[in-house]
Motif scaffolding. Structure first.
Motif, PDB file in Angstrom:
ATOM      1  N   THR A 112       0.827  -1.203   0.000  1.00  0.00           N
ATOM      2  CA  THR A 112       0.000   0.000   0.000  1.00  0.00           C
ATOM      3  C   THR A 112       0.864   1.256   0.000  1.00  0.00           C
ATOM      4  OG1 THR A 112      -1.729  -1.182   1.184  1.00  0.00           O
ATOM      5  CG2 THR A 112      -1.844   1.211   1.234  1.00  0.00           C
ATOM      6  N   PHE A 113       1.936   1.267   0.796  1.00  0.00           N
ATOM      7  CA  PHE A 113       2.850   2.416   0.812  1.00  0.00           C
ATOM      8  C   PHE A 113       3.451   2.625  -0.572  1.00  0.00           C
ATOM      9  CE2 PHE A 113       7.126   4.128   1.023  1.00  0.00           C
ATOM     10  CZ  PHE A 113       6.913   5.316   1.700  1.00  0.00           C
ATOM     11  N   ARG A 114       3.916   1.547  -1.188  1.00  0.00           N
ATOM     12  CA  ARG A 114       4.528   1.645  -2.520  1.00  0.00           C
ATOM     13  C   ARG A 114       3.509   2.152  -3.547  1.00  0.00           C
ATOM     14  NH1 ARG A 114       9.334  -1.863  -2.820  1.00  0.00           N
ATOM     15  NH2 ARG A 114       9.733  -2.577  -0.703  1.00  0.00           N
ATOM     16  N   ASN A 115       2.287   1.634  -3.481  1.00  0.00           N
ATOM     17  CA  ASN A 115       1.234   2.092  -4.388  1.00  0.00           C
ATOM     18  C   ASN A 115       0.955   3.577  -4.192  1.00  0.00           C
ATOM     19  OD1 ASN A 115       0.873  -0.448  -5.497  1.00  0.00           O
ATOM     20  ND2 ASN A 115      -0.832  -0.973  -4.161  1.00  0.00           N
ATOM     21  N   ARG A 116       0.876   3.998  -2.954  1.00  0.00           N
ATOM     22  CA  ARG A 116       0.579   5.417  -2.677  1.00  0.00           C
ATOM     23  C   ARG A 116       1.706   6.327  -3.128  1.00  0.00           C
ATOM     24  NH1 ARG A 116      -2.191   4.178   3.065  1.00  0.00           N
ATOM     25  NH2 ARG A 116      -4.301   3.876   2.284  1.00  0.00           N
ATOM     26  N   LEU A 117       2.936   5.878  -3.005  1.00  0.00           N
ATOM     27  CA  LEU A 117       4.068   6.649  -3.506  1.00  0.00           C
ATOM     28  C   LEU A 117       3.926   6.870  -5.007  1.00  0.00           C
ATOM     29  CD1 LEU A 117       6.900   7.923  -3.218  1.00  0.00           C
ATOM     30  CD2 LEU A 117       7.826   5.614  -3.573  1.00  0.00           C
ATOM     31  N   ARG A 174       2.348  10.214  -9.680  1.00  0.00           N
ATOM     32  CA  ARG A 174       1.510  10.292 -10.884  1.00  0.00           C
ATOM     33  C   ARG A 174       0.594  11.518 -10.837  1.00  0.00           C
ATOM     34  NH1 ARG A 174      -3.171   6.435 -10.559  1.00  0.00           N
ATOM     35  NH2 ARG A 174      -3.730   8.142  -9.193  1.00  0.00           N
ATOM     36  N   ASP A 175      -0.048  11.722  -9.705  1.00  0.00           N
ATOM     37  CA  ASP A 175      -0.987  12.841  -9.585  1.00  0.00           C
ATOM     38  C   ASP A 175      -0.263  14.186  -9.611  1.00  0.00           C
ATOM     39  OD1 ASP A 175      -2.952  10.943  -9.437  1.00  0.00           O
ATOM     40  OD2 ASP A 175      -3.277  11.162  -7.275  1.00  0.00           O
ATOM     41  N   HIS A 176       0.926  14.244  -9.025  1.00  0.00           N
ATOM     42  CA  HIS A 176       1.698  15.496  -9.001  1.00  0.00           C
ATOM     43  C   HIS A 176       2.273  15.814 -10.384  1.00  0.00           C
ATOM     44  CE1 HIS A 176       4.375  18.651  -7.637  1.00  0.00           C
ATOM     45  NE2 HIS A 176       5.381  18.012  -8.200  1.00  0.00           N
ATOM     46  N   PHE A 217      10.100  -2.201 -10.572  1.00  0.00           N
ATOM     47  CA  PHE A 217      11.188  -2.146  -9.588  1.00  0.00           C
ATOM     48  C   PHE A 217      10.682  -1.548  -8.280  1.00  0.00           C
ATOM     49  CE2 PHE A 217      14.795  -0.109  -7.507  1.00  0.00           C
ATOM     50  CZ  PHE A 217      15.680  -1.170  -7.438  1.00  0.00           C
ATOM     51  N   VAL A 218       9.998  -0.420  -8.350  1.00  0.00           N
ATOM     52  CA  VAL A 218       9.482   0.246  -7.140  1.00  0.00           C
ATOM     53  C   VAL A 218       8.530  -0.672  -6.378  1.00  0.00           C
ATOM     54  CG1 VAL A 218       7.994   2.140  -6.351  1.00  0.00           C
ATOM     55  CG2 VAL A 218       9.849   2.597  -7.962  1.00  0.00           C
ATOM     56  N   LEU A 219       7.709  -1.414  -7.082  1.00  0.00           N
ATOM     57  CA  LEU A 219       6.742  -2.292  -6.424  1.00  0.00           C
ATOM     58  C   LEU A 219       7.366  -3.542  -5.818  1.00  0.00           C
ATOM     59  CD1 LEU A 219       3.812  -2.050  -8.981  1.00  0.00           C
ATOM     60  CD2 LEU A 219       3.879  -1.101  -6.658  1.00  0.00           C
TER      61      LEU A 219
END
Length: 113
Positions: free
Chosen positions: A27-32, A37-39, A78-80
């Motif tokens: 969840t933390f990785r998804n929110r990052l 993406r939104d920014h 990679f991030v996930l």
């Protein structure tokens, strides 16, 4: 270009008095990713491609994940799926590397409590 690239979390010595880290959640990785993406909006793909280059230099690899895909998708994989220490490195690189859409120290992504 490489001045600060290798001075990242996973390559620094931690002292015995440093607190133990709680594992990062999916969840933390998804929110990052969602926050970036939104920014960044339309610049998100370009950002991921340039971040891929920085992470690639750090690890000495052309591909960051086991899947054969374009740089932006490879960066997301990679991030996930990377180790927590590697994700801390990525977060540092985001703010150290002068990537498109990310400014330091006046960045709206950073909230000082």
């Amino acid at each position: 270009m490489f001045e600060e690239l290798f001075n990242v979390f996973s390559r620094r010595q931690l002292s015995d008095s440093d607190p133990k880290l709680t594992p990062l959640t999916r969840t933390f990785r998804n929110r990052l990713i969602m926050l970036l993406r939104d920014h960044l909006q339309s610049r998100f793909g370009e950002f991921l491609g340039q971040l891929h280059t920085k992470i690639g230099y750090l690890h000495g690899e052309f591909q960051l994940s086991n899947a054969r895909m374009q740089q932006p998708d490879d960066t997301l994989q990679f991030v996930l799926n990377c180790k927590d220490e590697e994700l801390f490195d990525v977060i540092e690189l985001i703010f150290k590397s002068n990537l498109p859409g990310i400014t330091w120290p006046d960045n709206p992504l950073i909230v000082v409590a």
